[in-house]
Design a protein around this motif. Structure first.
Motif, PDB file in Angstrom:
ATOM      1  N   THR A  24       7.779   9.645   1.624  1.00  0.00           N
ATOM      2  CA  THR A  24       6.431   9.375   1.295  1.00  0.00           C
ATOM      3  C   THR A  24       6.142   8.018   1.763  1.00  0.00           C
ATOM      4  O   THR A  24       4.959   7.523   2.394  1.00  0.00           O
ATOM      5  N   PHE A  25       7.072   7.107   1.360  1.00  0.00           N
ATOM      6  CA  PHE A  25       6.693   5.601   1.829  1.00  0.00           C
ATOM      7  C   PHE A  25       6.497   5.458   3.218  1.00  0.00           C
ATOM      8  O   PHE A  25       5.406   4.921   3.775  1.00  0.00           O
ATOM      9  N   TRP A  26       7.491   5.882   4.101  1.00  0.00           N
ATOM     10  CA  TRP A  26       7.466   5.667   5.605  1.00  0.00           C
ATOM     11  C   TRP A  26       6.327   6.355   6.427  1.00  0.00           C
ATOM     12  O   TRP A  26       5.757   5.827   7.311  1.00  0.00           O
ATOM     13  N   THR A  27       5.929   7.688   5.763  1.00  0.00           N
ATOM     14  CA  THR A  27       5.047   8.399   6.654  1.00  0.00           C
ATOM     15  C   THR A  27       3.492   7.623   6.361  1.00  0.00           C
ATOM     16  O   THR A  27       2.780   7.494   7.156  1.00  0.00           O
ATOM     17  N   THR A  28       3.404   7.059   5.094  1.00  0.00           N
ATOM     18  CA  THR A  28       2.095   6.432   4.576  1.00  0.00           C
ATOM     19  C   THR A  28       2.225   5.031   5.521  1.00  0.00           C
ATOM     20  O   THR A  28       1.110   4.626   5.987  1.00  0.00           O
ATOM     21  N   TYR A  29       3.158   4.492   5.358  1.00  0.00           N
ATOM     22  CA  TYR A  29       3.252   3.248   6.206  1.00  0.00           C
ATOM     23  C   TYR A  29       3.050   3.460   7.480  1.00  0.00           C
ATOM     24  O   TYR A  29       2.294   2.406   8.112  1.00  0.00           O
ATOM     25  N   CYS A  30       3.883   3.922   8.385  1.00  0.00           N
ATOM     26  CA  CYS A  30       3.473   4.042   9.801  1.00  0.00           C
ATOM     27  C   CYS A  30       2.116   4.594  10.124  1.00  0.00           C
ATOM     28  O   CYS A  30       1.661   3.925  11.141  1.00  0.00           O
ATOM     29  N   MET A  79       0.682  -1.228   0.025  1.00  0.00           N
ATOM     30  CA  MET A  79       0.032   0.126  -0.112  1.00  0.00           C
ATOM     31  C   MET A  79       0.818   1.450  -0.004  1.00  0.00           C
ATOM     32  O   MET A  79       0.818   2.206  -0.978  1.00  0.00           O
ATOM     33  N   ALA A  80       1.891   1.187   0.787  1.00  0.00           N
ATOM     34  CA  ALA A  80       2.738   2.532   0.998  1.00  0.00           C
ATOM     35  C   ALA A  80       3.720   2.717  -0.144  1.00  0.00           C
ATOM     36  O   ALA A  80       4.097   3.804  -0.845  1.00  0.00           O
TER      37      ALA A  80
END
Length: 459
Positions: free
Chosen positions: A229-235, A68-69
């Motif tokens: 972008t990936f990690w803020t979405t993922y977390c 998803m991220a």
């Protein structure tokens, strides 16, 4: 609050704004609500212990949110909605096939949330069952019509309010464990079938955001770091969904009778005289989730019809009409099925994931491996251009991937022989691996294709 004027077209760099931290709040709050809570109850209901249920939920969320991220990270780079980018793999017209699945799934989730909030709204207002469902639809429509900026601001506020309500509920449950007591289900009760069910449901929950997650990152500046972008979405997504599912498992252990009635009201009741305020926050959280479904169903619908007329811009009146049609459809489905809701929706909501997960694998394989982020954005709107009307190889991979997962599927009316042998449905994992591998095989020269598709991004 300004009305959003952009729809499926490329967002010009001069109009880009915001920071990736917005992605954390929108995905945390959209998962930190009672629809996700119900996923957490499944393991307990299947006889799994509380500890094993938590482990299954954790594994499913950590794995499913990766994909998803990874979709979310595409938004700032390309500046287009998620399913517009999918035209590069399926063709401008061919992308309508997974898009139809996406619209159907979003409408069904809209209907599901309307039914789920029915009792909560009736506890707040003197209204009937049907009126409660209609009210959910009206509020969802208004927020969705205003669009992107309001959705993000609501996400920020709901992150705070939902944390206060559900954090308070956690404390109250632990202080007053209720009917069963949490300790009785901490260490006993393991079933491989139930554990796999929990992992699959948790992973499927976050994987289901894939077709529209980049819709909410496409306004970010193009120079935003992909990892950020990936990690803020993922977390945001992983933390919100796991926390809420874990609370659902705890509620199933501590107050099992609440789940057979109305979990939203059961949680609000814990707050005594403050129950109406807590119930209002809970209801607004579900409506926010509904808004994401409606907004994305609208974007996908426009992408389908826009492909045949090379549409790039949607007027406010057309946007209102499309969103109204989608809202009415979801409301009518909810009203018609509200008293036999679980039976009617269970297979459909699981089945749509069988169709969306291979799409997700194809999209990610193309973006990160085959084309490596290089696309001609203008050609995504031209059926006679580079990407063509239909990409037959991709459509074949998509079809074969779905067929290949049939032996692993488990529905109320069908169980594949592999699923029966394993005692679990692992089709989501098989679909990801099979579709991704096949797509890379038929596009076995990623470097050459990447060089041929150097980005030509409009200003």
């Amino acid at each position: 609050m300004k009305l959003e004027t952009r729809s499926i077209e490329f967002v010009p760099h001069a109009e880009r704004y915001g920071s990736p931290k917005r992605l954390f709040t929108i995905w945390f709050s959209s998962n930190f609500q009672v629809t996700a809570l119900m996923v957490g109850t499944l393991g307990i209901a299947s006889g799994l212990s509380f500890a094993w249920t938590l482990l299954g939920l954790l594994v499913g969320n950590l794995v499913g949110t990766i994909f998803m991220a990874a979709h979310s990270a595409q938004g700032p780079h390309l500046g287009v909605p998620q399913m517009i980018q999918s035209r590069a793999q399926f063709g401008v017209h061919g992308a309508a096939i997974p898009l139809l699945v996406m619209v159907t799934a979003a409408v069904l989730f809209l209907a599901a949330s309307g039914v789920l909030m029915r009792e909560a709204l009736k506890a707040l207002l003197p209204i009937s069952d049907d009126q409660a469902i209609i009210l959910v639809g009206v509020l969802t429509f208004v927020i969705g019509f205003i669009g992107y900026e309001l959705i993000h601001r609501l996400g920020a506020w709901m992150s705070l309010l939902s944390t206060l309500v559900f954090g308070g509920a956690l404390v109250l449950i632990l202080l007053h464990p209720g009917e069963a007591g949490v300790s009785t289900s901490l260490s006993s009760g393991f079933s491989w079938t139930a554990f796999n069910l929990v992992v699959a449901q948790a992973a499927s929950w976050t994987l289901g955001y894939g077709p529209y997650v980049a819709d909410y990152s496409r306004y970010l500046p193009a120079n935003v770091n992909t990892r950020t972008t990936f990690w803020t979405t993922y977390c945001g997504c992983a933390l919100g969904s796991f926390a809420m599912m874990a609370l659902g498992a705890l509620l199933a252990v501590a107050i099992p009778s609440a789940l057979g009635h109305d979990p939203a009201t059961a949680i609000a009741t814990l707050f005594g005289p403050w129950a109406p305020l807590a119930l209002g926050v809970i209801a607004l959280g579900v409506i926010q989730y509904n808004v994401l479904c409606l907004y994305s169903a609208y974007m996908s619908s426009v992408t389908i019809f826009g492909a045949f007329g090379e549409l790039r811009h949607v007027t406010a009146s057309a946007k209102a009409l499309i969103m109204a049609v989608l809202t009415v459809a979801a409301t009518l489905i909810a009203i018609a099925t509200q008293y036999r809701f679980d039976t009617f929706f269970a297979d459909i909501l699981i089945g749509q994931l069988y169709l969306l997960i291979p799409w997700s694998a194809i999209n990610l394989a193309d973006y990160y491996w085959v084309c490596r982020g290089h696309y001609e954005v203008g050609e995504l709107y031209n059926a006679k251009g580079r990407y063509g009307r239909f990409n037959r190889r991709t459509l074949a991979v998509y079809a074969v991937s779905i067929i290949g997962t049939i032996p692993f599927m488990k529905l109320s009316f069908y169980t594949g022989f592999v699923a029966n042998w394993l005692g679990a449905d692992i089709s989501w994992a098989v679909g990801l691996v099979l579709a991704g591998a096949l797509y890379c095989m038929v596009n076995s020269q990623p470097a050459a294709k990447s060089a041929a598709l150097q980005a030509s991004v409009p200003d």
